[in-house]
Write an enzyme that holds these catalytic residues in place. Sequence first.
Site, mmCIF file in Angstrom:
data_model
loop_
_atom_site.group_PDB
_atom_site.id
_atom_site.type_symbol
_atom_site.label_atom_id
_atom_site.label_comp_id
_atom_site.label_asym_id
_atom_site.label_seq_id
_atom_site.Cartn_x
_atom_site.Cartn_y
_atom_site.Cartn_z
ATOM 1 N N HIS A 136 0.996 -1.283 -0.012
ATOM 2 C CA HIS A 136 0.089 -0.057 0.018
ATOM 3 C C HIS A 136 0.913 1.295 -0.320
ATOM 4 O O HIS A 136 0.539 2.257 -0.842
ATOM 5 C CB HIS A 136 -1.016 0.237 1.284
ATOM 6 C CG HIS A 136 -1.612 1.217 1.440
ATOM 7 N ND1 HIS A 136 -3.003 1.435 0.846
ATOM 8 C CD2 HIS A 136 -1.423 2.314 2.104
ATOM 9 C CE1 HIS A 136 -3.348 2.820 1.578
ATOM 10 N NE2 HIS A 136 -2.202 3.247 2.086
ATOM 11 N N GLU A 137 1.952 1.358 0.972
ATOM 12 C CA GLU A 137 2.866 2.779 0.909
ATOM 13 C C GLU A 137 3.431 2.647 -0.161
ATOM 14 O O GLU A 137 3.829 3.797 -0.746
ATOM 15 C CB GLU A 137 3.796 2.400 2.134
ATOM 16 C CG GLU A 137 2.956 2.360 3.592
ATOM 17 C CD GLU A 137 2.113 3.376 3.863
ATOM 18 O OE1 GLU A 137 2.192 4.612 3.144
ATOM 19 O OE2 GLU A 137 1.068 3.232 4.544
ATOM 20 N N HIS A 140 1.545 4.342 -3.243
ATOM 21 C CA HIS A 140 1.302 5.807 -3.205
ATOM 22 C C HIS A 140 2.513 6.475 -4.006
ATOM 23 O O HIS A 140 2.425 7.380 -4.650
ATOM 24 C CB HIS A 140 1.575 6.299 -1.723
ATOM 25 C CG HIS A 140 0.502 6.231 -0.788
ATOM 26 N ND1 HIS A 140 -0.824 6.758 -1.359
ATOM 27 C CD2 HIS A 140 0.114 5.846 0.401
ATOM 28 C CE1 HIS A 140 -1.714 6.540 -0.249
ATOM 29 N NE2 HIS A 140 -1.223 5.701 0.788
ATOM 30 N N GLU A 194 -5.915 6.887 -0.512
ATOM 31 C CA GLU A 194 -5.711 5.888 0.227
ATOM 32 C C GLU A 194 -6.349 4.651 -0.425
ATOM 33 O O GLU A 194 -5.932 3.508 -0.265
ATOM 34 C CB GLU A 194 -6.272 6.056 1.594
ATOM 35 C CG GLU A 194 -5.398 7.172 2.200
ATOM 36 C CD GLU A 194 -3.985 6.859 2.661
ATOM 37 O OE1 GLU A 194 -3.573 5.467 2.362
ATOM 38 O OE2 GLU A 194 -3.170 7.667 3.061
#
Length: 259
Positions: A136-137, A140, A194
């Site tokens: 997920h990070e 970004h 997100e």
Amino acid sequence: MKNVVSLIIASAILIACSKVPITNRKQTNLLPESTLINMSEDQYAAFLAEAVVLPDSDPRAKKVKEVGEKIKAATESFLNSKGYQKRIEGFAWEFKTVKNDTTINAWCMPGGKVCVYTGILPLFESDDEMAVVMGHEIAHAIARHGNERMSQQMIINGVGSVLSPADTTQVSIFQKVFIGAGTLGMLKYSRDHESEADKLGLVFAKLAGYDPAAAITFWKKMAAQGGAGMPEIFSTHPSDERRIADLEEFLKEIDQYTE
């Protein structure tokens, strides 16, 4: 003067439009990604100089790097195969674990500069759960969400105030986007990011050999904690119920991106 600035912004938007991999969402990035990567390198080095970084020999640091390297390899392979090579142009990946047991967080700056705090590690009951959070990070950075958020702030502040890489205003905006909480007007925008990072992150984690369904168990566990003391990592994320529902729905179609 106002009309001139508006014209510059409109022209830049026409030039800077692109699509995010997997979601195909159109985005507008007014800054060269290389500018953000250069700033990330400086800010990351400054951060690490002040932080307590675990040595590579520490088992916790080894695990973070092991999972991170697998996701990195899978992500690069995927992007290269889909014609998105430019998304990782200039990346110099680093995976660092910082000793801070009170900070429950992880992040990735443009250029693949990843930090995981020891405070979040006890929450991972498996490598799969670590992988979906790290995926997920990393998502970004791949989706260039930071560039979008800075671009929005550029429009708010005026283009001329952030064109120079040495401009202190640009550094301030960078720190707000990547380190601080941002303005209230940008929170909804951040929550959209997100949700998008959730989807990309699941794909990257699965391609790396991890079980993306671990995201469901992880977020249900987080939802059960609840309360006002919600960890920092979740402050701008969608509600637990919405997030879990969206993740479950995306898992039904994830195979089309990983096969």
